[in-house]
Motif scaffolding. Structure first.
Motif, mmCIF file in Angstrom:
data_model
loop_
_atom_site.group_PDB
_atom_site.id
_atom_site.type_symbol
_atom_site.label_atom_id
_atom_site.label_comp_id
_atom_site.label_asym_id
_atom_site.label_seq_id
_atom_site.Cartn_x
_atom_site.Cartn_y
_atom_site.Cartn_z
ATOM 1 N N VAL A 85 0.829 -1.198 0.000
ATOM 2 C CA VAL A 85 0.000 0.000 0.000
ATOM 3 C C VAL A 85 0.867 1.253 0.000
ATOM 4 N N GLY A 86 1.904 1.266 0.863
ATOM 5 C CA GLY A 86 2.695 2.479 1.053
ATOM 6 C C GLY A 86 3.619 2.781 -0.119
ATOM 7 N N LEU A 87 4.371 1.771 -0.583
ATOM 8 C CA LEU A 87 5.309 2.024 -1.688
ATOM 9 C C LEU A 87 4.555 2.379 -2.964
ATOM 10 N N ALA A 88 3.476 1.625 -3.259
ATOM 11 C CA ALA A 88 2.735 1.924 -4.479
ATOM 12 C C ALA A 88 2.089 3.301 -4.360
ATOM 13 N N GLY A 89 1.607 3.635 -3.172
ATOM 14 C CA GLY A 89 0.950 4.935 -2.975
ATOM 15 C C GLY A 89 1.912 6.087 -3.175
ATOM 16 N N THR A 90 3.104 5.984 -2.553
ATOM 17 C CA THR A 90 4.064 7.071 -2.718
ATOM 18 C C THR A 90 4.575 7.096 -4.154
ATOM 19 N N GLY A 91 4.692 5.912 -4.775
ATOM 20 C CA GLY A 91 5.068 5.880 -6.186
ATOM 21 C C GLY A 91 4.044 6.623 -7.035
ATOM 22 N N ALA A 92 2.755 6.382 -6.753
ATOM 23 C CA ALA A 92 1.710 7.067 -7.507
ATOM 24 C C ALA A 92 1.794 8.571 -7.280
ATOM 25 N N ALA A 93 2.112 8.974 -6.044
ATOM 26 C CA ALA A 93 2.107 10.401 -5.739
ATOM 27 C C ALA A 93 3.358 11.101 -6.259
ATOM 28 N N SER A 94 4.548 10.449 -6.150
ATOM 29 C CA SER A 94 5.746 11.227 -6.477
ATOM 30 C C SER A 94 6.795 10.484 -7.292
ATOM 31 N N GLY A 95 6.468 9.346 -7.879
ATOM 32 C CA GLY A 95 7.431 8.729 -8.786
ATOM 33 C C GLY A 95 8.396 7.752 -8.131
ATOM 34 N N LEU A 96 9.534 7.524 -8.820
ATOM 35 C CA LEU A 96 10.425 6.414 -8.498
ATOM 36 C C LEU A 96 11.193 6.523 -7.184
ATOM 37 N N PRO A 343 -6.676 8.181 -12.984
ATOM 38 C CA PRO A 343 -6.197 9.457 -12.426
ATOM 39 C C PRO A 343 -7.209 10.132 -11.506
ATOM 40 N N ASP A 344 -8.519 9.997 -11.798
ATOM 41 C CA ASP A 344 -9.484 10.733 -10.980
ATOM 42 C C ASP A 344 -9.608 10.176 -9.569
ATOM 43 N N GLU A 345 -9.250 8.896 -9.401
ATOM 44 C CA GLU A 345 -9.381 8.327 -8.064
ATOM 45 C C GLU A 345 -8.044 8.349 -7.325
ATOM 46 N N VAL A 346 -7.018 7.740 -7.947
ATOM 47 C CA VAL A 346 -5.729 7.639 -7.263
ATOM 48 C C VAL A 346 -5.081 9.005 -7.099
ATOM 49 N N ALA A 347 -5.232 9.866 -8.102
ATOM 50 C CA ALA A 347 -4.557 11.167 -8.045
ATOM 51 C C ALA A 347 -5.531 12.280 -7.687
ATOM 52 N N CYS A 348 -6.632 11.951 -6.980
ATOM 53 C CA CYS A 348 -7.626 12.985 -6.677
ATOM 54 C C CYS A 348 -6.990 14.070 -5.826
ATOM 55 N N VAL A 349 -7.507 15.301 -5.950
ATOM 56 C CA VAL A 349 -6.871 16.388 -5.212
ATOM 57 C C VAL A 349 -7.918 17.220 -4.459
ATOM 58 N N CYS A 358 -12.114 7.461 -1.116
ATOM 59 C CA CYS A 358 -11.448 6.540 -0.196
ATOM 60 C C CYS A 358 -11.612 6.921 1.271
ATOM 61 N N GLY A 359 -12.452 7.927 1.567
ATOM 62 C CA GLY A 359 -12.752 8.203 2.969
ATOM 63 C C GLY A 359 -11.768 9.105 3.686
ATOM 64 N N THR A 360 -10.782 9.670 2.974
ATOM 65 C CA THR A 360 -9.910 10.638 3.650
ATOM 66 C C THR A 360 -9.692 11.831 2.726
ATOM 67 N N GLU A 361 -9.597 13.040 3.293
ATOM 68 C CA GLU A 361 -9.553 14.242 2.446
ATOM 69 C C GLU A 361 -8.163 14.534 1.898
ATOM 70 N N VAL A 362 -7.125 13.998 2.549
ATOM 71 C CA VAL A 362 -5.768 14.413 2.195
ATOM 72 C C VAL A 362 -5.354 13.924 0.818
ATOM 73 N N GLY A 363 -5.893 12.770 0.400
ATOM 74 C CA GLY A 363 -5.505 12.226 -0.894
ATOM 75 C C GLY A 363 -5.710 10.730 -0.870
ATOM 76 N N CYS A 364 -5.807 10.115 -2.050
ATOM 77 C CA CYS A 364 -6.128 8.688 -2.112
ATOM 78 C C CYS A 364 -5.022 7.862 -2.710
ATOM 79 N N SER A 365 -3.771 8.357 -2.664
ATOM 80 C CA SER A 365 -2.730 7.564 -3.321
ATOM 81 C C SER A 365 -2.587 6.179 -2.677
ATOM 82 N N ASN A 366 -3.025 6.029 -1.414
ATOM 83 C CA ASN A 366 -2.897 4.714 -0.772
ATOM 84 C C ASN A 366 -3.704 3.609 -1.448
ATOM 85 N N ILE A 367 -4.725 3.981 -2.225
ATOM 86 C CA ILE A 367 -5.534 2.905 -2.824
ATOM 87 C C ILE A 367 -4.946 2.428 -4.145
ATOM 88 N N ALA A 368 -3.778 2.970 -4.537
ATOM 89 C CA ALA A 368 -3.240 2.653 -5.871
ATOM 90 C C ALA A 368 -3.137 1.148 -6.122
#
Length: 705
Positions: A85-96, A343-349, A358-368
């Protein structure tokens, strides 16, 4: 995937309906059921094979593991569903760049096998605080460390694993989080409480392979969907959500810097000032935090100490290093692909859209990652992936439960009850697991509410504020014989205060998000947490050295085989546990197999002996004082009670128990366990492999830098 389809998905009702139907097909259900039966079967099989009725057996798997289970279980204890969850999420948010966290471990795990483990073995220890106790004497450091690690376990490892497992199950099954977590914990507890470490070792190995197989399959589907490796690198920078206007007037139009992928997304090493993972911090700061995690953390070191001999342990470390090359391709890149596809779900802003998705306002990269599994995998394989995720969660939870019960029983409980017998210790270890589970379930709502944008950053930040002083003290303890107890203690305390001075304000102000920045003062919160880790490490190290140089040194006779330079010393060591004169009888026998069990009857030991209680794993008790000598044997217990005793691994020391070894045999067993000699031929093979692995790692760092 058409845009229209995605927009309807942003609403919650259809998604939930879809989630309910996901695992309805018989293929998935069958796979999940079969998988869990397999895991429980392996646990029961290893339960019958290994000896769990002694302290050494329950906690150290009898020290007879060969290299590949050691390597696989090192990797499996490290990779939890938090990583997916964490590595894929941060990857989705900010790359490699987040893969640098994994690739840094390639070098650190070699430090573990070549520098740290030889000393731990010759010292003959089971827990890390216990090593410091032999090295420095005194109770303060050992207690401080035990409490700190229990605290870190509950707040970084257990809660994070549970939360990520919950995200996964929620995405896949649409279950209530509590129902799913409690079911999981139930299965995990059954095999931790009954099977001890050996069951974990074998099931870990099975799970590692299943986890990797499932992740490879998903990686194939994901790359196919996005148009191959080049497709990912073409499309990632264009993966932007179309919903950027918030209905909340305070937020309004969101600036493009908040939802565009970072221009340096494809670089591992980023700008030292403006980067989100500056390169000096990634190379230096992370090495400090991960040397705490890999070289002095109970969960990891305990896996190593169960190895057959030093060569097996080193080979296990190399295997683990090779396995650590994979998360970049198995987790980080699929996370980036997930952002390209949804993009509309994983990268929502927009806060209210994210809340819906995904139930949290900060961002949904964790569901990637869960999103990919749910959308791309075919029936049957989806069930396998879900089973694997739950297995990863169970594996890491189980290893944490096991290690924390070792720590609590051996380092805290024996202080409260110095005279506790073997049976009592085993029971307390198991009750403590139950207690931790209760605390963690109670902690779930907190984790759910404080999800923050990125799970992985939360783990790393908490570790960066608390771990560097411990790293500093371990490094100095191993390599600088001049360091003494006062220095180490004040170094730890000074470091803890510095770390808390940063941790408390950051979490009380909240870390904020791009849309709603946190109000924390820049001086406290704007310094990157890995830069802070370097500062903290240097400060606590200096404090330790200064205090040590101002106070009398530890005489050399106490340090034989406790520091790296004296690891081959053959002289008799006087242990610093002054109140516990340990004669040759109390040889550190960690082996749980009954043929080396040590039962010391009729030796009147001073009351202080309890803290070293790990030593003689006996058939039934550790030390039997004259006034505790057994009365005539009790009648045989009833059938139900016998089953219960077997289930908890407490055997009756009855007629079937083997004869007691003599003092010479005891000493010989101790020498065998502390032996770090290696066959020169195999030692060379292992060293060459290590060099090869470092070459591969350096090439990959350079390629993606």
């Amino acid at each position: 995937v058409g845009r229209m389809e995605e927009h309807t998905e942003a609403g919650s009702a259809p998604v939930l309906g879809e989630q309910k139907a996901l695992i309805d097909n018989p293929a998935d259900i069958l796979v999940i059921a079969a998988y869990f039966l397999l895991v429980i079967g392996v646990g029961l099989w290893s339960m019958c094979r290994t000896n769990r009725g002694t302290v050494g057996g329950y906690f150290l798997a009898g020290r007879n593991m060969v290299w590949w289970p050691v390597g696989a279980s090192l990797f499996a204890s490290n990779i939890g569903s938090g990583h997916f969850v964490g590595l894929a999420g941060t990857g989705a948010a900010s790359g490699l760049a987040v893969a640098g966290f994994e690739w840094n471990a390639l070098f650190v795990v070699l430090l573990l096998g070549w520098l740290f483990v030889p000393v731990y073995l010759t010292a003959g220890v089971i827990t890390m605080p216990q090593y410091l106790r032999k090295r420095f004497g005194g109770h303060r450091i050992r207690l401080y460390l035990s409490v700190l690690s229990l605290f870190l376990y509950i707040f970084t490892k257990i809660s994070v694993d549970m939360f990520s497992g919950a995200v996964f199950i929620q995405q896949a099954l649409g279950w209530n989080i509590y129902a799913s977590v409690i079911a999981l914990l139930g299965i995990t507890m059954i095999y931790t409480v009954t099977g001890g470490l050996a069951a974990l070792m074998y099931t870990d190995t099975v799970q590692t392979f299943v986890i990797l197989a499932g992740a490879f399959v998903l990686m194939g589907y994901a790359f196919h969907e996005v148009g191959g490796y080049s497709g990912l690198f073409d499309k990632y920078l264009r993966a932007v959500t179309s919903l950027t206007v918030s209905e909340d007037p305070a937020v309004g139009n969101i600036s493009s810097s908040c939802y565009r992928p970072r221009p340096d997304s494809y670089h591992l090493l980023r700008d030292p000032v403006t980067g989100d993972l500056p390169w000096p911090a990634l190379l230096l700061g992370l090495t400090i935090v991960s040397s705490w995690y890999w070289c002095s953390d109970q969960v990891i070191v305990q896996r190593c100490l169960a190895g057959k001999n030093l060569t097996h342990i080193k080979a296990g470390c190399i295997l683990c290093g090779y396995l650590k090359l994979m998360p970049m391709f198995l987790m980080v890149m699929p996370g980036m692909i997930s952002r390209v596809l949804y993009p509309d779900e994983v990268a929502c802003v927009v806060p209210e859209v994210c809340k819906r998705v995904c139930g949290t306002e900060v961002g949904c990269s964790n569901i990637a990652y869960p999103r990919l599994v749910v959308k791309l995998m075919p029936n049957g394989l989806r069930g396998l992936m879900l089973a694997v995720m739950l297995a990863a969660l169970m594996s890491s939870l189980a290893s944490i439960f096991n290690s924390s019960s070792t720590l609590f029983t051996m380092d805290i409980y024996t202080r409260l009850r110095p005279r506790a017998g073997d049976r009592e210790l085993l029971l307390v270890g198991r009750l403590w697991v139950v207690f931790i589970v209760a605390v963690s379930v109670a902690w779930l709502p907190v984790v759910q509410a404080a999800q923050g944008g990125q799970l992985f950053d939360y783990i790393q930040a908490v570790s960066s504020y608390l771990a560097p002083p411990v790293s500093a003290v371990f490094v100095l303890a191993l390599f600088v014989p001049r360091v003494n107890e006062k220095g180490a203690f004040w170094g730890l305390i000074g470091g803890l205060l510095m770390g808390l001075a940063r941790l408390v304000p950051e979490f009380s102000f909240g870390s904020g998000s791009c849309v709603r920045p946190s109000a924390c003062p820049a001086l406290l919160c704007r310094v990157h947490y890995l830069y802070f880790a370097i500062l903290l490490f240097v400060c606590s190290g200096l404090l330790t050295l200064v205090v040590s140089l101002c106070t009398p040194p530890i005489p050399r006779k106490h340090l034989h085989r406790l520091v790296f330079s004296l690891r081959h010393s053959k002289e008799e060591r006087e242990d610093l546990d002054d109140e516990e004169p340990e004669g040759p009888t109390a040889a550190p026998v960690q082996n749980g197999r009954p043929d080396h069990a040590v039962e010391m009857e009729g030796k009147a030991l001073p009351p202080g002996v309890g803290a070293g209680v790990l030593w003689e794993p006996s058939v039934l008790r550790l030390t039997v004082r004259p006034h505790l000598l057994p009365a005539p044997p009790p009648p045989r217990p009833g059938l139900l009670r016998q089953c219960l005793l077997w289930f908890c691994g407490v055997s009756r020391g009855g007629a079937g128990s083997p004869p007691r070894p003599t003092q010479e045999e005891t000493a010989a067993a101790a020498r065998r366990l502390e032996d770090i000699s290696e066959d020169p031929r195999w030692a060379r093979v292992v060293n060459l492999n290590a060099l090869l692995m470092m070459a591969v790692a350096t090439f990959l760092w350079g390629f993606y830098a």
